[in-house]
Design a protein around this motif. Structure first.
Motif, PDB file in Angstrom:
ATOM      1  N   LYS A 191       0.857  -1.172   0.000  1.00 42.50           N
ATOM      2  CA  LYS A 191       0.000   0.000   0.000  1.00 42.50           C
ATOM      3  C   LYS A 191       0.904   1.236   0.000  1.00 42.50           C
ATOM      4  O   LYS A 191       2.062   1.161   0.367  1.00 42.50           O
ATOM      5  CB  LYS A 191      -0.858  -0.004   1.257  1.00 42.50           C
ATOM      6  N   ASN A 192       0.359   2.364  -0.379  1.00 42.27           N
ATOM      7  CA  ASN A 192       1.202   3.557  -0.359  1.00 42.27           C
ATOM      8  C   ASN A 192       1.438   3.963   1.099  1.00 42.27           C
ATOM      9  O   ASN A 192       0.756   3.512   2.009  1.00 42.27           O
ATOM     10  CB  ASN A 192       0.551   4.676  -1.176  1.00 42.27           C
ATOM     11  N   ASP A 193       2.429   4.807   1.301  1.00 47.22           N
ATOM     12  CA  ASP A 193       2.721   5.212   2.676  1.00 47.22           C
ATOM     13  C   ASP A 193       2.511   6.710   2.833  1.00 47.22           C
ATOM     14  O   ASP A 193       3.235   7.389   3.532  1.00 47.22           O
ATOM     15  CB  ASP A 193       4.131   4.788   3.089  1.00 47.22           C
ATOM     16  N   ASN A 197      -5.236  -0.408   6.941  1.00 49.87           N
ATOM     17  CA  ASN A 197      -4.042   0.012   6.228  1.00 49.87           C
ATOM     18  C   ASN A 197      -2.907   0.085   7.232  1.00 49.87           C
ATOM     19  O   ASN A 197      -2.867   0.976   8.073  1.00 49.87           O
ATOM     20  CB  ASN A 197      -4.285   1.385   5.582  1.00 49.87           C
ATOM     21  N   VAL A 198      -2.035  -0.890   7.172  1.00 47.82           N
ATOM     22  CA  VAL A 198      -0.863  -0.860   8.044  1.00 47.82           C
ATOM     23  C   VAL A 198       0.281  -0.340   7.195  1.00 47.82           C
ATOM     24  O   VAL A 198       0.713  -1.003   6.261  1.00 47.82           O
ATOM     25  CB  VAL A 198      -0.521  -2.260   8.588  1.00 47.82           C
ATOM     26  N   PHE A 235      -0.960   3.172  11.309  1.00 48.88           N
ATOM     27  CA  PHE A 235      -2.080   2.376  10.811  1.00 48.88           C
ATOM     28  C   PHE A 235      -3.329   3.246  10.712  1.00 48.88           C
ATOM     29  O   PHE A 235      -3.427   4.317  11.327  1.00 48.88           O
ATOM     30  CB  PHE A 235      -2.348   1.160  11.721  1.00 48.88           C
ATOM     31  N   ASN A 236      -4.253   2.742   9.954  1.00 54.41           N
ATOM     32  CA  ASN A 236      -5.539   3.414   9.760  1.00 54.41           C
ATOM     33  C   ASN A 236      -6.571   2.307   9.591  1.00 54.41           C
ATOM     34  O   ASN A 236      -6.502   1.516   8.652  1.00 54.41           O
ATOM     35  CB  ASN A 236      -5.454   4.307   8.505  1.00 54.41           C
ATOM     36  N   ASP A 281      -5.400   8.286  10.944  1.00 55.58           N
ATOM     37  CA  ASP A 281      -4.048   7.735  11.073  1.00 55.58           C
ATOM     38  C   ASP A 281      -3.579   7.820  12.531  1.00 55.58           C
ATOM     39  O   ASP A 281      -3.764   8.851  13.187  1.00 55.58           O
ATOM     40  CB  ASP A 281      -3.052   8.547  10.221  1.00 55.58           C
ATOM     41  N   TYR A 282      -2.978   6.749  12.964  1.00 52.55           N
ATOM     42  CA  TYR A 282      -2.369   6.718  14.299  1.00 52.55           C
ATOM     43  C   TYR A 282      -0.985   6.113  14.172  1.00 52.55           C
ATOM     44  O   TYR A 282      -0.708   5.360  13.227  1.00 52.55           O
ATOM     45  CB  TYR A 282      -3.200   5.866  15.274  1.00 52.55           C
TER      46      TYR A 282
END
Ligand SMILES: CCCCCCCCCCCC(=O)SCCNC(=O)CCNC(=O)[C@H](O)C(C)(C)COP(=O)(O)OP(=O)(O)OC[C@H]1O[C@@H](n2cnc3c(N)ncnc32)[C@H](O)[C@@H]1OP(=O)(O)O
Length: 240
Positions: free
Chosen positions: A35-37, A80-81, A111-112, A168-169
């Motif tokens: 996944k994109n970052d 999303n990690v 992550f989200n 996001d966290y």
């Protein structure tokens, strides 16, 4: 007859090896599954000169393989990690056997979680947060102990503030101390304002079990790639 049995045996072993390890190798040599970052903490982590060691990153964030995606987040978009970040000056330390140093070995990951992973409405389920922290601890202790697998012996979590879905966290995990086989860890989940939402401590113990799977996967990856040659193995006896 004997020849047929032998061929059947070889095919079986080959098929098993392929089935079990190929996804790691594929994920390692291809970036497609990543996944994109592009997340909220990116510039902060870039400023801090953080890097992403590929070996752990692939294991961690590949939607192709990792259990966080395949087991927990069965919906493809549920979690999303993002990539894992290490401070580059500490990379040498992670791969060295100097574990008693004052500098803390740590990692960050972002992550989200989507609404699929909520408990209460729009609040990420606490069990998922425990899993994410447990997994961060597992990876960090695995690296810090010189790639000896570890198992969770104890995990304590304080949920200070709700963690919202679709935000996001960042999880920061660090090694507190290492005593023989025991790796003591601490973790914090921050929101974008750096407010502490969750705090955790953990005790991981180096174990013999499970290790062959990781070792074999790494060996397969090494066959097809120029894997990080800084990896240094620590004498198992030293840790026990
Ligand atoms: C790229 C690849 C990435 C790889 C990244 C992979 C990430 C995945 C991470 C997944 C992590 C998991 O979910 S692991 C799965 C969940 N965890 C488990 O299933 C573990 C179940 N528990 C066990 O199997 C066992 O209790 C062990 C292995 C943890 C410990 O058993 P043992 O090996 O026989 O050790 P034992 O003699 O009991 O204890 C050794 C010492 O530790 C202490 N000790 C043991 N347990 C505790 C405890 N809970 N709290 C305090 N202290 C404890 C003992 O007092 C003793 O201290 P002293 O007398 O020596 O001072």
């Amino acid at each position: 007859m004997k020849k047929n049995i032998l061929l059947f045996g070889l095919a079986f072993v080959g098929g098993f090896t392929y089935e079990r390890y190929f996804p790691y190798v594929k994920a390692f040599i291809s970036d497609k599954g990543q996944k994109n970052d592009d997340h909220s903490f990116k510039s902060m982590l870039e400023q801090g000169n953080y890097i992403q060691p590929k070996v752990i990153d692939i294991m961690h964030s590949s939607p192709d393989k990792h259990f966080l995606h395949n087991f927990i987040a069965q919906h493809n978009e549920a979690l999303n990690v993002f990539k894992i970040y290490y401070p580059d000056k500490l990379e040498q330390k992670i791969y060295s056997d100097n574990l008693e140093s004052e500098d803390k070995i740590h990692l960050h990951f972002v992550f989200n979680a989507a609404d699929h992973l909520q408990g209460h409405s729009s609040i990420v389920h606490g069990g998922l947060l425990a899993t994410l922290i447990d997994n961060a601890f597992g990876q960090l202790s695995y690296l810090a102990s010189g790639q000896i697998p570890t198992a969770t012996a104890n995990l304590n979590i304080n949920y200070r503030k709700p963690v919202k879905t679709n935000h996001d966290y960042m999880i920061t995990a660090e090694i507190d101390k290492i005593e023989g086989r025991k790796v003591f860890l601490k973790a914090t989940i921050y929101d974008q304002d750096k407010t502490i939402c969750t705090e955790a401590t953990g005790l991981f113990l180096t174990v013999q079990w499970g290790g062959q799977m990781w070792k074999n996967a790494l060996d397969k990856i090494k066959e097809v790639t120029q894997i990080d040659d800084k990896i240094v193995k620590i004498d198992q006896k030293k840790k026990e």
